[in-house]
Write an enzyme that holds these catalytic residues in place. Sequence first.
Site, PDB file in Angstrom:
ATOM      1  N   CYS A 124       0.776  -1.396  -0.001  1.00  0.00           N
ATOM      2  CA  CYS A 124      -0.108   0.025   0.110  1.00  0.00           C
ATOM      3  C   CYS A 124       0.951   1.283  -0.055  1.00  0.00           C
ATOM      4  O   CYS A 124       0.264   2.657  -0.140  1.00  0.00           O
ATOM      5  CB  CYS A 124      -1.057  -0.025   1.254  1.00  0.00           C
ATOM      6  N   HIS A 159      -3.418   6.846   2.688  1.00  0.00           N
ATOM      7  CA  HIS A 159      -3.740   5.568   1.960  1.00  0.00           C
ATOM      8  C   HIS A 159      -5.008   5.237   2.525  1.00  0.00           C
ATOM      9  O   HIS A 159      -5.497   5.053   3.835  1.00  0.00           O
ATOM     10  CB  HIS A 159      -2.689   4.544   2.394  1.00  0.00           C
ATOM     11  N   ASN A 188     -10.218  -0.607  -0.101  1.00  0.00           N
ATOM     12  CA  ASN A 188      -8.519  -0.364  -0.112  1.00  0.00           C
ATOM     13  C   ASN A 188      -8.202  -0.862  -1.301  1.00  0.00           C
ATOM     14  O   ASN A 188      -8.466  -1.927  -1.837  1.00  0.00           O
ATOM     15  CB  ASN A 188      -7.868  -1.262   1.073  1.00  0.00           C
TER      16      ASN A 188
HETATM   17  N1  ACO Z   1     -18.250  -9.993   8.579  1.00  0.00           N
HETATM   18  C1  ACO Z   1     -18.625 -10.253  10.053  1.00  0.00           C
HETATM   19  N2  ACO Z   1     -17.880 -10.547  11.024  1.00  0.00           N
HETATM   20  C2  ACO Z   1     -16.660 -10.689  10.627  1.00  0.00           C
HETATM   21  C3  ACO Z   1     -15.981 -10.284   9.348  1.00  0.00           C
HETATM   22  C4  ACO Z   1     -16.910 -10.105   8.575  1.00  0.00           C
HETATM   23  N3  ACO Z   1     -16.301  -9.396   7.207  1.00  0.00           N
HETATM   24  N4  ACO Z   1     -14.602 -10.364   9.623  1.00  0.00           N
HETATM   25  C5  ACO Z   1     -14.199 -10.803  10.655  1.00  0.00           C
HETATM   26  N5  ACO Z   1     -15.332 -10.841  11.629  1.00  0.00           N
HETATM   27  C6  ACO Z   1     -15.243 -11.449  12.931  1.00  0.00           C
HETATM   28  C7  ACO Z   1     -14.283 -12.039  13.317  1.00  0.00           C
HETATM   29  O1  ACO Z   1     -14.292 -13.498  12.919  1.00  0.00           O
HETATM   30  C8  ACO Z   1     -14.446 -11.871  14.872  1.00  0.00           C
HETATM   31  O2  ACO Z   1     -15.158 -12.711  15.086  1.00  0.00           O
HETATM   32  P1  ACO Z   1     -14.985 -13.479  16.825  1.00  0.00           P
HETATM   33  O3  ACO Z   1     -14.882 -12.638  17.784  1.00  0.00           O
HETATM   34  O4  ACO Z   1     -16.184 -14.375  16.887  1.00  0.00           O
HETATM   35  O5  ACO Z   1     -13.641 -14.239  16.328  1.00  0.00           O
HETATM   36  C9  ACO Z   1     -14.954 -10.394  15.014  1.00  0.00           C
HETATM   37  O6  ACO Z   1     -15.544 -10.133  13.810  1.00  0.00           O
HETATM   38  C10 ACO Z   1     -13.993  -9.505  15.365  1.00  0.00           C
HETATM   39  O7  ACO Z   1     -12.729  -9.555  14.426  1.00  0.00           O
HETATM   40  P2  ACO Z   1     -11.365  -8.568  14.522  1.00  0.00           P
HETATM   41  O8  ACO Z   1     -10.466  -9.203  13.293  1.00  0.00           O
HETATM   42  O9  ACO Z   1     -11.187  -8.609  15.855  1.00  0.00           O
HETATM   43  O10 ACO Z   1     -12.074  -7.232  14.098  1.00  0.00           O
HETATM   44  P3  ACO Z   1     -11.525  -6.077  13.966  1.00  0.00           P
HETATM   45  O11 ACO Z   1     -12.092  -4.966  14.761  1.00  0.00           O
HETATM   46  O12 ACO Z   1      -9.833  -5.941  14.392  1.00  0.00           O
HETATM   47  O13 ACO Z   1     -11.550  -5.179  12.572  1.00  0.00           O
HETATM   48  C11 ACO Z   1     -10.339  -5.409  10.575  1.00  0.00           C
HETATM   49  C12 ACO Z   1     -11.150  -6.324  11.474  1.00  0.00           C
HETATM   50  C13 ACO Z   1     -11.451  -4.398   9.883  1.00  0.00           C
HETATM   51  C14 ACO Z   1      -9.682  -6.211   9.431  1.00  0.00           C
HETATM   52  C15 ACO Z   1      -9.285  -4.453  11.254  1.00  0.00           C
HETATM   53  O14 ACO Z   1      -8.601  -5.279  12.144  1.00  0.00           O
HETATM   54  C16 ACO Z   1      -8.536  -3.642  10.529  1.00  0.00           C
HETATM   55  O15 ACO Z   1      -8.827  -2.808   9.630  1.00  0.00           O
HETATM   56  N6  ACO Z   1      -7.163  -3.934  10.265  1.00  0.00           N
HETATM   57  C17 ACO Z   1      -6.315  -3.226   9.463  1.00  0.00           C
HETATM   58  C18 ACO Z   1      -6.259  -3.763   7.984  1.00  0.00           C
HETATM   59  C19 ACO Z   1      -5.834  -3.168   6.990  1.00  0.00           C
HETATM   60  O16 ACO Z   1      -6.010  -1.977   6.971  1.00  0.00           O
HETATM   61  N7  ACO Z   1      -4.952  -3.591   6.117  1.00  0.00           N
HETATM   62  C20 ACO Z   1      -4.515  -3.426   4.821  1.00  0.00           C
HETATM   63  C21 ACO Z   1      -3.240  -2.686   5.224  1.00  0.00           C
HETATM   64  S1  ACO Z   1      -2.508  -2.109   3.775  1.00  0.00           S
HETATM   65  C22 ACO Z   1      -1.868  -3.230   2.770  1.00  0.00           C
HETATM   66  O17 ACO Z   1      -0.849  -3.372   2.591  1.00  0.00           O
HETATM   67  C23 ACO Z   1      -2.745  -4.401   2.069  1.00  0.00           C
END
Ligand code: ACO
Length: 326
Positions: free
Chosen positions: A113, A253, A283
């Site tokens: 990214c 980003h 993203n």
């Molecule tokens: N729909 C419903 N539930 C979901 C989904 C979904 N799409 N995805 C995950 N869940 C569930 C999980 O299974 C988990 O359930 P559990 O508690 O029963 O295990 C619960 O939701 C919470 O999951 P978390 O991973 O703790 O959720 P979080 O609040 O951290 O949000 C997210 C997840 C959005 C991915 C967040 O961590 C994030 O934005 N991280 C940064 C990711 C990012 O920006 N990456 C790209 C970087 S740039 C690059 O180089 C590509």
Amino acid sequence: MKKARIIGTGSYVPEKVLTNFDLEKTLDTTDEWIVARTGIHERHVAAEGEFTSDMATHAARKALEMAGVAAEEIDLIVVGTITGDFPWPATACLVQSNLGIKGCAAFDVSAACSGFLYALDAATKQIQSGAVKKALVIGAEVLTRAIDWQDRNTCVLFGDGAGAVVLEAQDGDQGVLSTHLHADGSYWELLYQPGFGSRFPASAAGLAERLPFLKMQGNEVFKVAVRSLHEVAVEALEANGLVASDIDLFIPHQANRRILEATAKRLGLTEEQVYINVDRFGNTSGASIPIALDEANRLGRIKAGDMLLFDAFGGGFTWAAAMVRW
Ligand code: ACO
């Protein structure tokens, strides 16, 4: 020393839009969850037969048109991408061919990214050295072909698109003022695409294990992203003797609305200073900053002399910032 000035911007996103409601039909997810955790409502998805180089070329043509520059005048093409048409040759070479030109240098930068800002840094330094007069810098991705559509943790986040800028060597005080690049490879396993490269060459077993698809530990990425985006933005401000209120437009980003808002808040930026379009595009990795820049530019949000701050974080981990006087 000459400045690398942005004299044209362009972007392209595929026609097909995939909404959260569409995803609800095939995944155990909801629009409510996706919007609350990411701010994303929809993303664009490349059509069958539409490749990264096609999108990059569309964006490049628009940037060239705005700049009033003919493709033949370009001395360098740099594409930031992690989802090129092929492992090699570089997508930049395919863009060059699509533009009907030959001879100029063309290469890709792999910094996830942060790819566009790494590419912008490379082209800026070529211009500052005097080696290059006009450069095309592009961020282009088809992430939707590198994600596992059965993995709700990741597939809801990403979209496809491309953005481009034309840089020109100019005297004066407008242009890229500074670039700041960083990486910490010890984090590589938190966000990566395992197959198929030299570590996991192509195999049916690897495909069954879904190795060609992006893997991410979202929580861990989130924490390091917010810290690193803040640190490198402060570095860029300090390097230019500026404070947050001097920034006319902050273009981060577009990873996730929560990450962007947390970063903007820590920097002390107001809502009006921050450009956000992750709600409509998801993203798009290396493409997100140039798409947002082009959108803001065409909407008239940027005036001559404005101070712009770009800020990115991605797999590697890599992170980067750039200060630009428009
Ligand atoms: N729909 C419903 N539930 C979901 C989904 C979904 N799409 N995805 C995950 N869940 C569930 C999980 O299974 C988990 O359930 P559990 O508690 O029963 O295990 C619960 O939701 C919470 O999951 P978390 O991973 O703790 O959720 P979080 O609040 O951290 O949000 C997210 C997840 C959005 C991915 C967040 O961590 C994030 O934005 N991280 C940064 C990711 C990012 O920006 N990456 C790209 C970087 S740039 C690059 O180089 C590509």
